[in-house]
Design a protein around this motif. Structure first.
Motif, PDB file in Angstrom:
ATOM      1  N   LYS A 181     -20.625  17.624  12.358  1.00 36.65           N
ATOM      2  CA  LYS A 181     -20.488  18.546  13.485  1.00 36.65           C
ATOM      3  C   LYS A 181     -21.756  18.551  14.346  1.00 36.65           C
ATOM      4  O   LYS A 181     -21.693  18.445  15.572  1.00 36.65           O
ATOM      5  N   LYS A 182     -22.948  18.664  13.696  1.00 33.10           N
ATOM      6  CA  LYS A 182     -24.206  18.684  14.447  1.00 33.10           C
ATOM      7  C   LYS A 182     -24.438  17.378  15.195  1.00 33.10           C
ATOM      8  O   LYS A 182     -25.023  17.384  16.274  1.00 33.10           O
ATOM      9  N   SER A 183     -24.012  16.269  14.604  1.00 31.24           N
ATOM     10  CA  SER A 183     -24.241  14.981  15.264  1.00 31.24           C
ATOM     11  C   SER A 183     -23.514  14.919  16.603  1.00 31.24           C
ATOM     12  O   SER A 183     -24.051  14.378  17.573  1.00 31.24           O
ATOM     13  N   LEU A 209     -33.654  11.081   9.888  1.00 33.18           N
ATOM     14  CA  LEU A 209     -34.138  12.466   9.819  1.00 33.18           C
ATOM     15  C   LEU A 209     -35.284  12.576   8.820  1.00 33.18           C
ATOM     16  O   LEU A 209     -36.278  13.267   9.067  1.00 33.18           O
ATOM     17  N   GLY A 210     -35.161  11.880   7.710  1.00 34.66           N
ATOM     18  CA  GLY A 210     -36.240  11.861   6.728  1.00 34.66           C
ATOM     19  C   GLY A 210     -37.511  11.271   7.301  1.00 34.66           C
ATOM     20  O   GLY A 210     -38.616  11.771   7.051  1.00 34.66           O
ATOM     21  N   ALA A 234     -37.663  13.429  18.411  1.00 29.70           N
ATOM     22  CA  ALA A 234     -37.079  12.410  19.287  1.00 29.70           C
ATOM     23  C   ALA A 234     -37.800  11.095  19.074  1.00 29.70           C
ATOM     24  O   ALA A 234     -39.009  11.061  18.844  1.00 29.70           O
ATOM     25  N   GLU A 235     -37.017  10.012  19.164  1.00 27.10           N
ATOM     26  CA  GLU A 235     -37.574   8.677  19.001  1.00 27.10           C
ATOM     27  C   GLU A 235     -36.689   7.687  19.740  1.00 27.10           C
ATOM     28  O   GLU A 235     -35.464   7.803  19.720  1.00 27.10           O
ATOM     29  N   LEU A 245     -32.897   8.736  20.071  1.00 33.77           N
ATOM     30  CA  LEU A 245     -32.368   9.578  19.011  1.00 33.77           C
ATOM     31  C   LEU A 245     -33.101  10.905  19.053  1.00 33.77           C
ATOM     32  O   LEU A 245     -34.330  10.951  18.960  1.00 33.77           O
ATOM     33  N   THR A 246     -32.353  11.982  19.227  1.00 30.20           N
ATOM     34  CA  THR A 246     -32.945  13.318  19.209  1.00 30.20           C
ATOM     35  C   THR A 246     -32.224  14.157  18.162  1.00 30.20           C
ATOM     36  O   THR A 246     -31.022  13.982  17.918  1.00 30.20           O
TER      37      THR A 246
END
Length: 166
Positions: free
Chosen positions: A59-61, A81-82, A106-107, A114-115
């Motif tokens: 859901k969050k994605s 995320l890790g 963010a990256e 990707l945030t």
């Protein structure tokens, strides 16, 4: 909010120290599982917690404009995320309210960005104090106990009459 299983997993994790743009120092620890994550953050006065299981991650994605179609992609997301939480150098930390702490990471991944925002909720007074004790104070006391005389100094007891050491 913080169940015993999550607490036990987090007890085994190391703290990472990061200074926010406003100068506040935060300590962050996390546990990344196969299909979930758990995160604790503290400024040593307050404690915040965030977690997500597989269903919540899917859901969050979508809220982060990411499409997860299978467990392999979920594992890859958890790996990223890790990586964010291991160094915290691609993250900013800010309090959005008195009970919410945001860790925004963010990256650049190829040509896409990707945030992810970890939305940590404040733990109540007693629960927060218990977490601080279990995760900070007790480990330090155990270290001090195993290193007598090296970490703690107790001055000699004073005699009340003469104000001189006994």
């Amino acid at each position: 909010m913080l169940d015993d299983a999550a607490n036990n997993r987090l007890l085994q994790s190391a703290w990472r120290c990061v200074q926010a743009n406003n100068g506040t120092v935060y300590y962050v620890k996390h546990h990344i599982g196969n299909h979930d994550y758990r995160l604790l953050a503290t400024d040593l006065r307050r404690v915040w917690y965030d977690s997500a299981d597989a269903q919540q991650l899917y859901k969050k994605s979508s809220q982060h404009r990411l499409v997860l179609e299978n467990d392999e992609q979920l594992s890859e997301l958890l790996s990223h995320l890790g990586t964010f939480l291991e160094s915290l150098d691609k993250c900013t930390i800010r309090e959005s309210s008195s009970t919410r702490l945001l860790i925004e990471c963010a990256e650049l991944q190829g040509f896409a960005r990707l945030t992810w925002t970890f939305m940590c909720q404040g733990l109540s007074g007693f629960e927060g104090a218990t977490v601080l004790y279990d995760h900070f104070i007790l480990p330090m006391l155990m270290m001090a106990e195993n290193q007598p005389g090296k970490l703690l100094f107790f001055p000699p007891k004073l005699n009340n009459d003469s104000k001189t050491p006994n």
